[in-house]
Design a protein around this motif. Structure first.
Motif, PDB file in Angstrom:
ATOM      1  N   UNK A 211      32.795  64.915  60.011  1.00 20.22           N
ATOM      2  CA  UNK A 211      32.828  64.689  61.459  1.00 20.22           C
ATOM      3  C   UNK A 211      33.904  63.681  61.856  1.00 20.22           C
ATOM      4  N   UNK A 212      34.431  62.947  60.874  1.00 21.85           N
ATOM      5  CA  UNK A 212      35.381  61.875  61.159  1.00 21.85           C
ATOM      6  C   UNK A 212      36.805  62.366  60.929  1.00 21.85           C
ATOM      7  N   UNK A 213      37.606  62.353  61.997  1.00 25.77           N
ATOM      8  CA  UNK A 213      39.011  62.741  61.875  1.00 25.77           C
ATOM      9  C   UNK A 213      39.824  61.608  61.271  1.00 25.77           C
ATOM     10  N   UNK A 214      39.579  60.380  61.755  1.00 24.78           N
ATOM     11  CA  UNK A 214      40.343  59.232  61.279  1.00 24.78           C
ATOM     12  C   UNK A 214      39.698  57.950  61.788  1.00 24.78           C
ATOM     13  N   UNK A 215      39.935  56.865  61.073  1.00 28.85           N
ATOM     14  CA  UNK A 215      39.557  55.524  61.516  1.00 28.85           C
ATOM     15  C   UNK A 215      40.859  54.818  61.866  1.00 28.85           C
ATOM     16  N   UNK A 216      40.940  54.295  63.089  1.00 28.14           N
ATOM     17  CA  UNK A 216      42.177  53.624  63.511  1.00 28.14           C
ATOM     18  C   UNK A 216      41.875  52.166  63.850  1.00 28.14           C
ATOM     19  N   UNK A 217      42.915  51.358  63.797  1.00 32.24           N
ATOM     20  CA  UNK A 217      42.778  49.967  64.216  1.00 32.24           C
ATOM     21  C   UNK A 217      42.408  49.913  65.689  1.00 32.24           C
ATOM     22  N   UNK A 218      41.731  48.854  66.068  1.00 33.85           N
ATOM     23  CA  UNK A 218      41.290  48.739  67.455  1.00 33.85           C
ATOM     24  C   UNK A 218      42.454  48.370  68.359  1.00 33.85           C
ATOM     25  N   UNK A 219      42.571  49.078  69.453  1.00 30.80           N
ATOM     26  CA  UNK A 219      43.462  48.683  70.545  1.00 30.80           C
ATOM     27  C   UNK A 219      42.645  48.842  71.817  1.00 30.80           C
ATOM     28  N   UNK A 220      42.831  47.947  72.738  1.00 30.52           N
ATOM     29  CA  UNK A 220      42.022  47.960  73.957  1.00 30.52           C
ATOM     30  C   UNK A 220      42.250  49.260  74.714  1.00 30.52           C
ATOM     31  N   UNK A 221      41.171  50.009  74.967  1.00 25.76           N
ATOM     32  CA  UNK A 221      41.318  51.269  75.700  1.00 25.76           C
ATOM     33  C   UNK A 221      41.803  51.038  77.132  1.00 25.76           C
TER      34      UNK A 221
END
Length: 161
Positions: free
Chosen positions: A26-36
């Motif tokens: 179900x997980x495409x990728x884990x990315x670093x957090x950036x403010x939406x």
């Protein structure tokens, strides 16, 4: 006689007080957090959109959807890019705000116990194990259905203003 155990490779997505248990597939990728980037007139749990591989991904804070307090975003925060199980071309992915780096988890039928589901939010299907680790299975269909009421690709026009 078949003694083969049924297991599913999963990821534990750490939130503030919960750990979401989702299959690796179900997980495409884990990315670093950036403010939406926020969109106007949105629910508190819909924090906005992030750009990922040229596509704007809506980001939700599952704990806020569940009415649970959340912590401020820390330096280890991440966003899990999750495939939409319905394969909807208008909303192919959603982002889930996490507080830490996810961990691998092997869910084995022989060692899993259903936890006490009393008082569980409508956005969670079940508790897994009663060991106080807060492992829960999210109801991705319900999360996406509510997200669709908040977000549609036409709302991205707001970002151009």
């Amino acid at each position: 006689m078949n003694n083969k155990s049924t297991s599913v490779r999963c990821m534990l997505l750490p939130l503030t007080t919960l750990n979401l248990l989702v299959p690796n597939s179900a997980v495409a990728e884990i990315i670093g957090y950036s403010t939406p980037r926020q969109l106007s007139d949105s629910s508190e749990w819909f924090s906005g959109v992030v750009l990922w591989r040229g596509v704007y991904i809506p980001v939700v804070v599952v704990e806020q959807m569940c009415g649970v307090n959340t912590a401020q975003t820390g330096p280890r925060a991440r966003i899990a890019i999750i495939y939409n199980p319905e394969k909807d071309p208008e909303l192919p992915y959603l982002g889930i705000h996490m507080q830490d780096i996810p961990r691998a988890y092997l869910a084995e039928a022989d060692s899993m116990e259903s936890g006490n589901d009393e008082g569980l939010s409508e956005y969670l299907v079940a508790r897994v194990d009663d060991d106080q680790l807060g492992r829960v299975i999210p109801d991705l269909d319900k999360i996406i259905a509510d997200l669709k009421r908040e977000f549609n690709p036409g709302r991205l026009e707001e970002l151009k203003a």
